[in-house]
Design an enzyme around this catalytic site. Structure first.
Site, mmCIF file in Angstrom:
data_model
loop_
_atom_site.group_PDB
_atom_site.id
_atom_site.type_symbol
_atom_site.label_atom_id
_atom_site.label_comp_id
_atom_site.label_asym_id
_atom_site.label_seq_id
_atom_site.Cartn_x
_atom_site.Cartn_y
_atom_site.Cartn_z
ATOM 1 N N TYR A 113 0.891 -1.161 0.000
ATOM 2 C CA TYR A 113 0.000 0.000 0.000
ATOM 3 C C TYR A 113 0.923 1.203 0.000
ATOM 4 O O TYR A 113 1.216 1.782 1.052
ATOM 5 C CB TYR A 113 -0.908 -0.029 1.237
ATOM 6 C CG TYR A 113 -1.813 -1.241 1.237
ATOM 7 C CD1 TYR A 113 -3.082 -1.173 0.666
ATOM 8 C CD2 TYR A 113 -1.378 -2.459 1.746
ATOM 9 C CE1 TYR A 113 -3.903 -2.300 0.615
ATOM 10 C CE2 TYR A 113 -2.184 -3.590 1.696
ATOM 11 C CZ TYR A 113 -3.435 -3.502 1.131
ATOM 12 O OH TYR A 113 -4.232 -4.611 1.069
ATOM 13 N N ARG A 114 1.462 1.525 -1.168
ATOM 14 C CA ARG A 114 2.516 2.538 -1.199
ATOM 15 C C ARG A 114 2.430 3.476 -2.404
ATOM 16 O O ARG A 114 3.247 4.390 -2.514
ATOM 17 C CB ARG A 114 3.889 1.856 -1.148
ATOM 18 C CG ARG A 114 4.195 0.969 -2.338
ATOM 19 C CD ARG A 114 5.299 -0.032 -2.079
ATOM 20 N NE ARG A 114 6.570 0.527 -1.710
ATOM 21 C CZ ARG A 114 7.678 -0.223 -1.513
ATOM 22 N NH1 ARG A 114 7.631 -1.545 -1.676
ATOM 23 N NH2 ARG A 114 8.807 0.339 -1.174
ATOM 24 N N ARG A 177 11.525 -5.645 -7.836
ATOM 25 C CA ARG A 177 10.138 -5.776 -7.358
ATOM 26 C C ARG A 177 9.210 -5.462 -8.530
ATOM 27 O O ARG A 177 8.874 -4.285 -8.761
ATOM 28 C CB ARG A 177 9.861 -4.800 -6.212
ATOM 29 C CG ARG A 177 10.733 -4.968 -4.980
ATOM 30 C CD ARG A 177 10.340 -6.203 -4.177
ATOM 31 N NE ARG A 177 11.033 -6.261 -2.911
ATOM 32 C CZ ARG A 177 12.215 -6.855 -2.712
ATOM 33 N NH1 ARG A 177 12.840 -7.433 -3.727
ATOM 34 N NH2 ARG A 177 12.756 -6.889 -1.515
ATOM 35 N N GLY A 265 18.180 -10.653 2.419
ATOM 36 C CA GLY A 265 19.058 -9.986 1.451
ATOM 37 C C GLY A 265 19.613 -8.681 2.018
ATOM 38 O O GLY A 265 20.777 -8.340 1.800
ATOM 39 N N ASP A 266 18.776 -7.955 2.758
ATOM 40 C CA ASP A 266 19.224 -6.696 3.361
ATOM 41 C C ASP A 266 20.289 -6.989 4.414
ATOM 42 O O ASP A 266 21.279 -6.256 4.536
ATOM 43 C CB ASP A 266 18.061 -5.961 4.029
ATOM 44 C CG ASP A 266 16.905 -5.756 3.077
ATOM 45 O OD1 ASP A 266 17.151 -5.708 1.864
ATOM 46 O OD2 ASP A 266 15.766 -5.669 3.548
HETATM 47 O O1 KDG Z 1 14.017 -6.681 1.711
HETATM 48 C C1 KDG Z 1 12.936 -6.651 2.609
HETATM 49 C C2 KDG Z 1 12.011 -5.719 1.990
HETATM 50 O O2 KDG Z 1 11.435 -6.368 0.895
HETATM 51 C C3 KDG Z 1 10.909 -5.233 2.859
HETATM 52 O O3 KDG Z 1 11.369 -4.746 4.091
HETATM 53 C C4 KDG Z 1 10.036 -4.248 2.149
HETATM 54 O O4 KDG Z 1 11.506 -2.729 1.080
HETATM 55 C C5 KDG Z 1 10.637 -3.534 0.972
HETATM 56 C C6 KDG Z 1 10.104 -3.790 -0.360
HETATM 57 O O5 KDG Z 1 9.905 -2.810 -1.042
HETATM 58 O O6 KDG Z 1 9.876 -4.906 -0.775
#
Ligand code: KDG
Length: 321
Positions: A113-114, A177, A265-266
């Protein structure tokens, strides 16, 4: 202490209890956002980290900045947008009996929701406003999520890679993404490739690299992207291949009982970058990455809670990590 800055969107995370959403009346709130997560890993590893972002003038925005401040992250460059909201995402976890049954036990689904969020208005003006913070740091990190937020955010990350380095490294994690590229899907690969080529330290997941660049093979990816001084490919078969100048090192991941993958991954990027900023050699950097990822993989939040830096250093020195 070395200094670093990350740039990106923070999100309030609402984890459905128990999931699926149709049956969830309760949600546990936590914090997420890839670059914010990396900042919290860095501060746990004796790096002074700042976060450049925009949040809404709302409770979630205050929660996120408070969460990061409490973890030692410098949030002085975070801008509060008076009209746009802080982003959030809802996490459904798999596992059957009460949980989302179409998801495997360790899988999660993220519902964003962004659109139109405060951070989607990130622009080159935010970069200029944070010039003081950037000038003082040895490394600046962002991801393909930051770039994907909006056209103005793409302009910001492109300006970042074009800035004179003055000894500062630019780090970029692909973090593809597809949902965020919906309106400009055909441009995604070209924009992301430009960021890979223009950065000094790059992290690629083999599967996402396969989707975006057409190959999952670490050596083929290196041949495709010879520009970044350091290229790290997280292979599907549980190892990581690191290229640093002429060096190539492959380090297997730990065998773990995985709880949840989001945030791993982070944690890997944060561990690698902290080790880099502390002057550790390539193999140690990869081991730090694995160990931090292991902490995230065995927890449930997006943000990894790590063992003390001395403990990590001792673990990274063990052979077979
Ligand atoms: O890497 C983890 C992230 O996927 C999560 O914290 C949310 O940043 C994010 C995303 O946009 O997917």
């Amino acid at each position: 202490r070395p200094r670093a800055v990350t740039i990106g969107e923070g999100l309030a995370v609402l984890v459905a209890q128990p999931g699926p959403l149709e049956e969830s009346e309760t949600f546990d709130r936590s914090a997420g956002g890839a670059e914010a997560n990396v900042a919290t890993v860095l501060t746990q590893l004796a790096v002074e980290a700042g976060w450049i972002s925009r949040v809404g003038d709302d409770g979630f925005g205050r929660y996120l900045t408070g969460h990061l401040r409490a973890r030692g992250v410098d949030v002085s460059a975070v801008v509060t947008d008076p009209t746009r909201p802080t982003a959030m995402y809802v996490k459904e976890r798999g596992g059957g009996s009460g949980r989302a049954t179409d998801l495997a036990a360790r899988d999660s689904r993220m519902l964003y929701y962004r659109t139109g969020s405060a951070a989607s208005a990130l622009s080159t003006a935010d970069l200029a406003a944070a010039a003081g913070l950037l000038d003082r740091c040895a490394l600046v990190h962002c991801t393909g999520i930051t770039t994907a937020l909006s056209e103005s955010a793409t302009e910001l990350t492109e300006a970042l890679i074009a800035l004179p380095r003055r000894g500062r490294l630019v780090s970029f994690d692909l973090n593809f993404r597809p949902a965020l590229w919906a309106g400009r899907a055909e441009q995604a690969a070209e924009i992301l490739a430009r960021h890979v080529r223009g950065s000094d330290v790059v992290f690629l997941g083999a599967d996402e690299a396969g989707t975006v660049f057409g190959t999952e093979d670490a050596d083929e990816l290196r041949a495709l992207f010879p520009e970044p001084g350091q290229l790290v490919v997280k292979n599907n078969e549980h190892s990581v291949t690191g290229f640093s100048g002429p060096d190539r090192v492959e380090v297997p991941a730990l065998s773990l009982d995985v709880t949840e993958r989001i945030g791993a991954g982070d944690a890997f990027a944060g561990g690698y970058l902290a080790a880099l900023l502390h002057g550790r050699p390539l193999e140690q950097r990869l081991r730090f990455g694995h160990l931090c990822a292991a902490a995230a993989l065995t927890g449930t939040g997006d943000v990894a809670e790590l063992p003390a830096p001395e403990r990590l250093a001792a673990l990274a020195a063990c052979s077979g990590t």
